[in-house]
Design a protein around this motif. Structure first.
Motif, PDB file in Angstrom:
ATOM      1  N   UNK A   1     -50.421  19.503 -33.635  1.00  0.00           N
ATOM      2  CA  UNK A   1     -51.241  18.775 -32.581  1.00  0.00           C
ATOM      3  C   UNK A   1     -52.777  19.202 -33.286  1.00  0.00           C
ATOM      4  N   UNK A   2     -53.665  18.548 -32.850  1.00  0.00           N
ATOM      5  CA  UNK A   2     -54.961  18.692 -33.049  1.00  0.00           C
ATOM      6  C   UNK A   2     -55.412  19.736 -32.171  1.00  0.00           C
ATOM      7  N   UNK A   3     -56.609  20.647 -32.720  1.00  0.00           N
ATOM      8  CA  UNK A   3     -57.205  21.620 -31.929  1.00  0.00           C
ATOM      9  C   UNK A   3     -57.838  20.978 -30.943  1.00  0.00           C
ATOM     10  N   UNK A   4     -57.524  21.600 -29.613  1.00  0.00           N
ATOM     11  CA  UNK A   4     -58.211  21.007 -28.282  1.00  0.00           C
ATOM     12  C   UNK A   4     -58.943  21.822 -27.562  1.00  0.00           C
ATOM     13  N   UNK A   5     -60.077  21.442 -26.906  1.00  0.00           N
ATOM     14  CA  UNK A   5     -60.756  22.190 -26.176  1.00  0.00           C
ATOM     15  C   UNK A   5     -60.235  22.632 -24.962  1.00  0.00           C
ATOM     16  N   UNK A   6     -60.302  23.670 -24.365  1.00  0.00           N
ATOM     17  CA  UNK A   6     -59.485  23.844 -23.145  1.00  0.00           C
ATOM     18  C   UNK A   6     -60.752  24.325 -22.210  1.00  0.00           C
ATOM     19  N   UNK A   7     -61.682  25.326 -22.461  1.00  0.00           N
ATOM     20  CA  UNK A   7     -62.607  25.659 -21.500  1.00  0.00           C
ATOM     21  C   UNK A   7     -63.846  25.947 -22.189  1.00  0.00           C
ATOM     22  N   UNK A   8     -65.101  25.706 -21.503  1.00  0.00           N
ATOM     23  CA  UNK A   8     -66.405  25.997 -22.253  1.00  0.00           C
ATOM     24  C   UNK A   8     -67.274  26.751 -21.148  1.00  0.00           C
ATOM     25  N   UNK A   9     -68.092  27.513 -21.416  1.00  0.00           N
ATOM     26  CA  UNK A   9     -69.127  28.228 -20.714  1.00  0.00           C
ATOM     27  C   UNK A   9     -70.337  28.190 -21.593  1.00  0.00           C
TER      28      UNK A   9
END
Length: 125
Positions: free
Chosen positions: A43-51
């Motif tokens: 799977x592609x690397x996916x964003x989970x959370x950002x601050x």
């Protein structure tokens, strides 16, 4: 030299919790946009959370209400608190940093230029 070092991964049963840490050095942590990504095999690397530097946060729909992304500017450390874990949360988790000023919330891999080495999270059913 920019360094990001993740820790805290491991194995846990579904419904359990883990807290990941990302210790950073080599840049002014409080000024940077920080994020957690994850990647599972095939799977592609996916964003989970950002601050962002102002402390505002955004989450992928798949983790909203279960994950939080606090940071401690005094300790130069980013966290990912993961609760109610599911088997589909199993992946290698990476922290990422970017010094740009963002109006929105960057959640794409190409938007970050500094990465940690990753830490494995395995959730069993």
């Amino acid at each position: 030299q920019v360094q990001l070092v993740e820790s805290g991964g491991g194995s846990v049963q579904a419904g359990g919790s883990l807290r990941l840490s990302c210790a950073v050095s080599g840049f002014t942590f409080s000024d940077y946009c920080m994020a957690w990504f994850r990647q599972s095999p095939g799977r592609e690397r996916e964003g989970v959370a950002v601050i962002k530097s102002d402390g505002t946060t955004n989450y992928a729909d798949s983790v909203k209400g279960r994950f939080t992304i606090p940071k401690d500017n005094g300790k130069n450390t980013l966290y990912l608190q993961m609760n109610s874990l599911k088997p589909e949360d199993s992946a290698v988790y990476y922290c990422a940093a970017d010094g740009g000023l963002w109006i929105g919330y960057p959640m794409m891999r190409y938007e970050y230029n500094s990465w940690g080495q990753g830490t494995q999270v395995t959730v069993s059913s």
